[in-house]
Motif scaffolding. Structure first.
Motif, PDB file in Angstrom:
ATOM      1  N   TYR A  38       0.822  -1.210   0.000  1.00 28.41           N
ATOM      2  CA  TYR A  38       0.000   0.000   0.000  1.00 28.41           C
ATOM      3  C   TYR A  38       0.859   1.264   0.000  1.00 28.41           C
ATOM      4  O   TYR A  38       0.535   2.239   0.659  1.00 28.41           O
ATOM      5  CB  TYR A  38      -0.927   0.022   1.220  1.00 28.41           C
ATOM      6  CG  TYR A  38      -2.188  -0.770   1.039  1.00 28.41           C
ATOM      7  CD1 TYR A  38      -2.808  -0.879  -0.195  1.00 28.41           C
ATOM      8  CD2 TYR A  38      -2.753  -1.417   2.128  1.00 28.41           C
ATOM      9  CE1 TYR A  38      -3.968  -1.608  -0.348  1.00 28.41           C
ATOM     10  CE2 TYR A  38      -3.915  -2.154   1.983  1.00 28.41           C
ATOM     11  CZ  TYR A  38      -4.508  -2.245   0.744  1.00 28.41           C
ATOM     12  OH  TYR A  38      -5.648  -2.969   0.613  1.00 28.41           O
ATOM     13  N   GLN A  45       3.890   1.702   1.290  1.00 33.25           N
ATOM     14  CA  GLN A  45       4.963   1.740   2.257  1.00 33.25           C
ATOM     15  C   GLN A  45       6.178   1.044   1.653  1.00 33.25           C
ATOM     16  O   GLN A  45       6.076  -0.122   1.266  1.00 33.25           O
ATOM     17  CB  GLN A  45       4.579   1.038   3.563  1.00 33.25           C
ATOM     18  CG  GLN A  45       3.470   1.721   4.344  1.00 33.25           C
ATOM     19  CD  GLN A  45       2.084   1.249   3.932  1.00 33.25           C
ATOM     20  OE1 GLN A  45       1.242   2.043   3.588  1.00 33.25           O
ATOM     21  NE2 GLN A  45       1.828  -0.044   3.974  1.00 33.25           N
ATOM     22  N   SER A  89       2.742   5.972   4.971  1.00 35.38           N
ATOM     23  CA  SER A  89       1.391   6.524   4.979  1.00 35.38           C
ATOM     24  C   SER A  89       1.311   7.738   5.903  1.00 35.38           C
ATOM     25  O   SER A  89       1.916   7.764   6.978  1.00 35.38           O
ATOM     26  CB  SER A  89       0.396   5.457   5.445  1.00 35.38           C
ATOM     27  OG  SER A  89      -0.877   6.027   5.674  1.00 35.38           O
ATOM     28  N   THR A 125       6.290  11.380   5.097  1.00 33.69           N
ATOM     29  CA  THR A 125       5.731  10.353   4.221  1.00 33.69           C
ATOM     30  C   THR A 125       6.737   9.857   3.185  1.00 33.69           C
ATOM     31  O   THR A 125       6.464   8.878   2.495  1.00 33.69           O
ATOM     32  CB  THR A 125       4.483  10.881   3.501  1.00 33.69           C
ATOM     33  OG1 THR A 125       4.840  12.065   2.772  1.00 33.69           O
ATOM     34  CG2 THR A 125       3.389  11.216   4.514  1.00 33.69           C
TER      35      THR A 125
END
Length: 352
Positions: free
Chosen positions: A18, A20, A42, A80
């Motif tokens: 996702y 990462q 995230s 992030t």
């Protein structure tokens, strides 16, 4: 359904779940070399989301387990994306960089593996072994540095009846440290038996540990002062020899217990103007001690990255503390609490 994406770009492999990612340009590093890792994370992660170096033999997935065995770590602090720089362990072996969504009962969300070897080329670009946190791959166990002692199998970290313990070996002599009341042991080795003494802040006495055939566990006894050891003290090995790496009790040590200095943390040395008057700090390895000009105040603790955790004592009480330092150790944001309470009260400082 969660999706794991493997990307090959300029001979660089990374793990993505996702979005990462942890990305290394090299797969091998010499001991003590700088390791630059690019990351993406995230925005929903906590401020104390972190990336750390963990021996590959430690099971994947549980942040709490990884937290026990990390050799160094850095917080993401709501970033992030970006890059982090670590120092490669001094012991040859297999390691992971692992990302976690929080430092408070979190989970591992990404990882990338690398090898530390004296024979590593400085321009090595061999693909990095991947390890998925959702579908963990079996990683090779950390390689052991050979010891001149015939008892190198004893070397390691043990869960015992008196908290976690690390045992060092030098010929037929052994020393050890354990977390219960600043405990230390020392003595002689005979076959699979350790006999010697223990000492803590609240007492001392004799001990005897009898190991099984592969040194993975021991049945032990202890007694006060000069009495014959009769009370139970058992242990089970949870990690192999992390020679010169395992900062379990504030100091990096080799297999014989000799301190390996970590000069990267000496910036913490100095005097700070704090909420409890002037505070002066000193460091040895990763072990920090200090005094401050309020009710004969003293503190001691372990520095891991930018975070100091430990205890304070004054003429009117004692308790726990946690200081998080700036990158250059010019200031810290701290908390303190009474006795065994979690630190929640403010204790900040700026270096003079």
């Amino acid at each position: 359904m969660k999706r794991t994406i493997y990307t090959l770009f300029l001979s660089v492999f990374c793990l993505a779940v996702y979005g990462q990612t942890l990305q290394l340009a090299n797969s091998q590093f010499k001991p003590g070399a700088s390791i630059n890792v690019n990351f993406s994370a995230s925005a929903s992660y906590a401020d104390n989301a972190w990336v750390g170096i963990i021996p590959s033999g430690i099971p994947h997935g549980n942040e709490g387990v990884n937290d026990k065995y990390d050799l160094s770590y850095q917080y993401l602090k709501k970033r992030t994306s970006g890059s982090l720089t670590f120092t490669a362990p001094m012991k040859e072996g297999n390691y992971d960089l692992r990302m976690h969504d929080t430092d408070s009962n979190g989970k591992e969300v990404a990882s990338v593996s690398f090898v530390v070897s004296n024979s590593a080329s400085t321009d090595s670009h061999r693909p990095v072994e991947l390890a998925s946190t959702n579908q963990p791959q079996k990683n090779a166990s950390s390689e052991s540095v050979q010891s001149s002692s015939p008892y190198e199998g004893i070397l390691g970290v043990f869960n015992t009846d008196f908290d976690k313990m690390v045992i060092y070996v030098n010929g037929k002599d052994f020393t050890g440290e354990y977390k219960h009341k600043g405990g230390r042991i020392a003595g002689k080795i005979g076959d699979h038996i350790l006999t010697g003494t223990w000492s803590q802040t609240n007492g001392k006495g004799k001990m005897e540990f009898r190991f099984n055939s592969n040194y993975s566990a021991f049945k032990g006894k202890w007694g006060y002062n000069d009495e014959t050891p009769t009370r139970k003290w058992d242990g089970v090995k949870v990690a192999e020899n992390y020679d010169g790496l395992f900062p379990l009790f504030g100091e990096n040590k080799g297999s014989n217990g000799a301190v390996v200095q970590n000069n990267a943390n000496t910036k913490i040395e100095g005097t700070y103007k704090s909420d409890f008057n002037e505070l002066t700090l000193h460091i040895n390895g990763n072990q920090v001690t200090g005094t401050y000009k309020y009710k004969d105040g003293r503190l001691e603790g372990t520095l891991n990255g930018q975070t100091l955790t430990g205890t304070w004592t004054q003429s009117n009480g004692k308790g726990r503390l946690q200081f998080v330092f700036s990158d250059d150790f010019s200031s810290f944001q701290g908390k303190w609490g009474y006795n065994d309470s979690a630190p929640t009260s403010k204790w900040n400082g700026t270096k003079l």
